[in-house]
Design a protein around this motif. Structure first.
Motif, PDB file in Angstrom:
ATOM      1  N   PRO A 145       4.177  -9.850  -8.434  1.00  0.00           N
ATOM      2  CA  PRO A 145       3.679 -11.238  -8.711  1.00  0.00           C
ATOM      3  C   PRO A 145       2.801 -11.767  -7.654  1.00  0.00           C
ATOM      4  O   PRO A 145       3.242 -11.666  -6.417  1.00  0.00           O
ATOM      5  N   LYS A 146       1.569 -12.475  -7.570  1.00  0.00           N
ATOM      6  CA  LYS A 146       0.774 -12.942  -6.826  1.00  0.00           C
ATOM      7  C   LYS A 146       1.461 -14.052  -6.016  1.00  0.00           C
ATOM      8  O   LYS A 146       2.318 -14.920  -6.540  1.00  0.00           O
ATOM      9  N   GLY A 147       1.398 -13.958  -4.614  1.00  0.00           N
ATOM     10  CA  GLY A 147       2.296 -15.057  -3.985  1.00  0.00           C
ATOM     11  C   GLY A 147       3.559 -14.725  -3.473  1.00  0.00           C
ATOM     12  O   GLY A 147       4.249 -15.451  -2.724  1.00  0.00           O
ATOM     13  N   SER A 148       4.129 -13.302  -3.841  1.00  0.00           N
ATOM     14  CA  SER A 148       5.474 -13.154  -3.424  1.00  0.00           C
ATOM     15  C   SER A 148       5.703 -12.500  -2.133  1.00  0.00           C
ATOM     16  O   SER A 148       4.387 -12.074  -1.597  1.00  0.00           O
ATOM     17  N   VAL A 149       6.635 -12.257  -1.716  1.00  0.00           N
ATOM     18  CA  VAL A 149       7.014 -11.688  -0.414  1.00  0.00           C
ATOM     19  C   VAL A 149       7.487 -10.307  -0.639  1.00  0.00           C
ATOM     20  O   VAL A 149       8.413 -10.056  -1.399  1.00  0.00           O
ATOM     21  N   LEU A 150       6.572  -9.448  -0.293  1.00  0.00           N
ATOM     22  CA  LEU A 150       6.989  -7.985  -0.450  1.00  0.00           C
ATOM     23  C   LEU A 150       8.344  -7.424   0.528  1.00  0.00           C
ATOM     24  O   LEU A 150       8.028  -7.584   1.822  1.00  0.00           O
ATOM     25  N   VAL A 151       9.168  -7.015   0.202  1.00  0.00           N
ATOM     26  CA  VAL A 151      10.187  -6.512   0.831  1.00  0.00           C
ATOM     27  C   VAL A 151      10.574  -5.169   0.581  1.00  0.00           C
ATOM     28  O   VAL A 151      10.742  -4.707  -0.530  1.00  0.00           O
ATOM     29  N   SER A 152      10.561  -4.067   1.519  1.00  0.00           N
ATOM     30  CA  SER A 152      10.771  -2.930   1.358  1.00  0.00           C
ATOM     31  C   SER A 152      11.534  -2.147   2.398  1.00  0.00           C
ATOM     32  O   SER A 152      11.464  -2.569   3.458  1.00  0.00           O
ATOM     33  N   LYS A 153      12.375  -1.045   2.026  1.00  0.00           N
ATOM     34  CA  LYS A 153      12.935  -0.173   2.900  1.00  0.00           C
ATOM     35  C   LYS A 153      11.933   0.577   3.865  1.00  0.00           C
ATOM     36  O   LYS A 153      11.884   0.353   5.214  1.00  0.00           O
ATOM     37  N   HIS A 154      10.837   1.112   3.575  1.00  0.00           N
ATOM     38  CA  HIS A 154       9.966   1.729   4.524  1.00  0.00           C
ATOM     39  C   HIS A 154       8.574   1.004   4.185  1.00  0.00           C
ATOM     40  O   HIS A 154       8.063   0.297   3.197  1.00  0.00           O
ATOM     41  N   ASP A 155       7.755   1.062   5.162  1.00  0.00           N
ATOM     42  CA  ASP A 155       6.366   0.512   5.082  1.00  0.00           C
ATOM     43  C   ASP A 155       5.483   1.532   4.647  1.00  0.00           C
ATOM     44  O   ASP A 155       5.657   3.022   4.522  1.00  0.00           O
ATOM     45  N   SER A 156       4.291   1.319   3.967  1.00  0.00           N
ATOM     46  CA  SER A 156       3.223   2.374   3.244  1.00  0.00           C
ATOM     47  C   SER A 156       2.069   1.723   3.450  1.00  0.00           C
ATOM     48  O   SER A 156       1.687   0.590   2.896  1.00  0.00           O
TER      49      SER A 156
END
Length: 862
Positions: free
Chosen positions: A488-499
């Motif tokens: 979704p536009k404007g969201s904060v992306l949270v992830s275990k690894h970066d890519s």
């Protein structure tokens, strides 16, 4: 009857006449001024073009075409005047001028390179081939050929090969039909698959086949290659980090290399890359793919260096390292070791953090690579020794100095401990703006667990800040890569690894947070380019942050990394918006790119080895070379200008000191009645000559009493007579000043040493220079060398560039204002007078320091 010394001197003089006829000095001086005039015109045009590209003006390509036409005319006149001045001594400059002109016109008028080379080995690549070989190849070959760093054997597959591949497989029309503004996934997929299954044209096949055979002959049949992208524009102002395919550990066989090349070429047309290009303002239809075929390093340790710390003090650099290949570092797949190094002549490690390094990448014997678990014993062991980390820092600083920009450098250390550089590209460090100021931003330590407006702080100062800023929105945690399609536009992306795959959503992400990652990964580079507030390596963000939860992310240059519960509007308002700047527009960048062959100045110090015709890479370099060599020619002609004394009216200067100087006026240097045989100090109208004389007559600097020579110094002076006469040319017995209103060349012989000062002193700062030369003396070489050391201390303090050898010193200074020149010539005059007999008094090194200190303090007692 001649004395022994006079007889000896006359014999030696007869062997030191300058052969051949030369221009009269008046004609030489006129040619010199013509060079200055045309140089100034060219420099004004270059300056104007640079200002237009500074971001404050709007302009179109017609402006560039018109300006370049004027610049070419001015440059042509400079080269012609220079030829006349130097009698064609630097004929090869015409070839360099022609090459730079062709490159520039090719870019301005969109003329496709005429090269038909399919491959090029790095040692054969020259500075002007970046358009054909792409950014990665250009930078690596620069490091190999000019800095002589360890870069593995390699060859480039050029953009001409890409053109051949496209034409041969009928792709030109399909590529041309792509939209500049939209990412058409289906069309891209068709092009990509066509390339993957393409037939290699015979010319490309033959060239790669030959290159592979040649490389195999060098490194043996057991060699493997890394086949990497090197697209036009790649590794230039924008990194393209992780956008293209890299095929590692490719067997050195023609078929495998060609298949790898096709994969790299096809990766230009991935949806991810197209999105990146669109966001950065590039037109995918104009990008061409070259490839770098680099011999694989059997890496024990690999990693990345940022030659300037983008999140902190630019006086520090950071090194990330992991065991094996560097892919786990650049893709942020490992908690790598971190070294923070203070830059300097002797770098210093000021912080060291050993990562957990759960995984490492290794070569597979048959080809390809594998990500494996790091053996337990290696996880807690630092990858680098202190010596290795410091050596990497030294090389990084050297590379940064060479490119004159912070660099993102990939490196590897093989199992014999040898360091290799595998990539270097500009490091994008955004400039600080007013929106980055901390005004209105709460302290990260405002209360226990509480932040701005009583918003709960969910995380405080964990992880590493990659990009400063403030972002807020609902959390989106992808379970699988394809989930990014639903971001979704404007969201904060949270992830275990970066890519680097996250580039697809970066234009729409408010912030990015990862559990694992490094500030030197591909994703980190992209986040800086997109200016997305980013924190990596938090360790457990995915555990305490929940899908859909509203948060606010704060990060700053001091490394403060905060996550607030909810939307903290006060922070968002203080952060403001980061609008796209003019320099981010592709067309603007393309036009500015043209200036790469015009305005950068690579020839800075005439004392360095690269100050040659071959070192000229831009129009500005040519002008710099012409100016420096024109000054040298003027100095040289004045030195040997015996005819001036015979053909010009020479008058003695009637001064308050017994200098015995004869002056020759070549235009505005003296204001005396016709027929005068003397000129007083007040009648000297030459600005630089008057300044020197004023210095020589400064109270206390001219010591009339003779300094007694010790016996060994007296014998030394007798033995040195041949040296002195050999160097003296036609000026033995004379102290001569050739002067105009704005110019002087003064040759002085006081006792057993020779002094020359050549200076141009005008209202145009660019034209001005001082050349100071001092050699000889009556004493032994030790004392004469001490006097040279004293002169060097003083002249260095005044900002001169110095070259010393034995009892010779040459000092140069240019591009300084008239007032500064006058002041420096005054000081030089004092130094000339002060140092006349000083060598006889320099009995030890301590006296050198004392006399130098006294002189600089205005004390001239001996």
């Amino acid at each position: 009857m001649k004395s022994f010394f006079e007889h000896l001197k006359s014999i030696l003089e007869s062997h030191t006449k300058r052969p051949g006829s030369v221009l009269s000095f008046k004609d030489t001086f006129d040619s010199f001024r013509e060079v200055l005039d045309s140089n100034n015109r060219a420099l004004e045009l270059i300056t104007d073009m640079g200002e237009k590209l500074g971001g404050d003006y709007l302009f179109d390509i017609n402006y560039i075409k018109s300006s370049y036409s004027d610049l070419y005319s001015a440059m042509s006149q400079s080269v012609r005047s220079f030829d006349a001045l130097t009698a064609g001594k630097y004929a090869e400059l015409h070839d360099v001028f022609s090459r730079i002109d062709n490159r520039t016109k090719g870019m301005i008028f969109d003329i496709t390179s005429a090269t038909t080379e399919i491959t090029a080995f790095y040692e054969d690549i020259t500075w002007d081939m970046s358009g054909e070989i792409g950014g990665k190849n250009a930078n690596l070959s620069e490091l190999k050929n000019y800095l002589k760093l360890n870069v593995p054997d390699a060859f480039a597959v050029t953009t001409h090969a890409f053109d051949e591949l496209v034409e041969h497989n009928g792709l030109r029309h399909k590529i041309g039909a792509l939209s500049e503004n939209e990412v058409n996934g289906q069309a891209l997929k068709e092009i990509r698959e066509t390339i993957l299954n393409a037939e290699i044209p015979a010319s490309v096949y033959s060239a790669i086949y030959s290159a592979v055979r040649k490389l195999k002959a060098r490194c043996g049949p057991e060699c493997f290659l890394a086949v990497r992208s090197s697209a036009t524009e790649e590794d230039s102002e924008f990194s393209f980090a992780g956008q293209f395919e890299t095929i590692l550990n490719v067997p050195l066989e023609s078929r495998e290399v060609m298949e790898a090349y096709k994969k790299v070429a096809a990766s230009l047309f991935s949806a991810k890359t197209a999105a990146y290009l669109k966001q950065m303002g590039f037109d995918i239809r104009n990008i061409k793919m070259a490839a770098a075929c680099v011999v694989m390093v059997d890496a024990a340790v690999s990693g990345v260096i940022y030659s300037s710390n983008p999140a902190g003090d630019s006086g520090t650099l950071i090194i990330n390292a992991n065991w094996g290949l560097g892919t786990t570092v650049v893709e942020g797949q490992a908690d790598a070791d971190l070294y923070l190094v203070k830059k300097g002549v002797i770098p210093e490690i000021i912080e060291e953090k050993t990562g957990s390094k759960e995984f490492m990448a290794v070569n597979i014997k048959e080809g390809g690579t594998s990500k494996v678990k790091t053996p337990e014993g290696m996880r807690t062991t630092p990858c680098l020794t202190t010596e290795q980390a410091l050596e990497l820092a030294v090389q990084a600083m050297r590379i940064e100095r060479h490119f004159r920009k912070p660099q993102d450098i990939e490196w590897a250390i093989d199992k014999n401990g040898k360091i290799f550089v595998l990539q270097s590209r500009p490091l994008n460090i955004p400039e600080k703006t007013s929106t980055d100021q901390k005004a209105g931003i709460p302290s990260p330590f405002a209360g226990e667990g509480q932040g701005e407006g009583n918003h709960k702080i969910l995380m405080s100062n964990k992880g590493t800040v990659v990009q400063r800023g403030v972002g807020a929105g609902k959390i989106f945690i992808p379970a699988y890569p394809d989930d990014l399609n639903n971001f979704p536009k404007g969201s904060v992306l949270v992830s275990k690894h970066d890519s680097s795959d996250f580039v697809k959503v970066m234009p729409f992400a408010s912030a990015i947070i990862t559990d694992v990652g490094t500030p030197t990964s591909h994703m980190a580079s992209l986040c800086r380019e997109f200016r997305v507030p980013t924190i990596v390596g938090t360790g457990d963000a995915t555990l305490f942050l929940k899908q859909g939860q509203e948060i606010t992310v704060y990060s700053d240059d001091e490394g403060n990394a905060l996550i607030y519960d909810g939307i903290v509007r006060e922070l968002l308002e203080s952060a403001g918006a980061d609008f796209k700047k003019m320099e981010d527009v592709y067309e603007y960048r393309r036009r500015r790119y043209i200036l790469r062959y015009i305005s950068p100045l690579n020839l800075i110090d005439p004392l360095l080895d690269n100050f040659t015709v071959g070192g000229c890479k831009t129009m500005h370099d040519i002008l710099r070379f012409i100016h420096e060599k024109s000054v040298a020619e003027l100095v040289d002609r004045a030195r040997y200008g015996n005819s001036m004394l015979k053909k010009n009216a020479a008058v003695k200067l009637d001064l308050s000191i017994p200098s015995g100087i004869i002056a020759i006026d070549i235009g505005g240097g003296l204001d005396i009645p016709e027929g005068s045989e003397k000129a007083s100090f007040d009648q000297v109208t030459s600005i630089p000559l008057k300044a020197i004389l004023k210095g020589m007559m400064h109270p206390g600097v001219w010591h009339s009493e003779a300094v007694a020579l010790r016996v060994n110094d007296f014998l030394s002076s007798m033995m040195r007579m041949p040296d002195i006469t050999a160097d003296s040319s036609d000026y033995v017995g004379y102290n001569v000043a050739v002067a105009s209103k704005e110019y002087v060349n003064m040759s002085l012989k006081f006792g057993y040493h020779y002094n020359m000062v050549d200076s141009y002193c005008s209202e145009n700062t660019r034209n001005n220079h001082i050349y100071f030369r001092f050699v000889g003396g009556a004493t032994d070489i030790v004392k004469r060398s001490r006097r040279i050391h004293l002169l060097s201390i003083v002249l260095k303090e005044y900002g001169f560039n110095l070259n010393t050898k034995g009892d010779l010193i040459i000092a140069r200074l240019s591009n300084i204002s008239r007032d500064e020149i006058v002041d420096l010539l005054d000081q030089s005059g004092r130094l000339i007078a002060f140092a006349r007999q000083l060598d006889a008094l320099l009995h030890d090194d301590a006296t050198v320091e004392r006399y130098a200190k006294n002189f600089l303090a205005g004390s001239y007692d001996l």
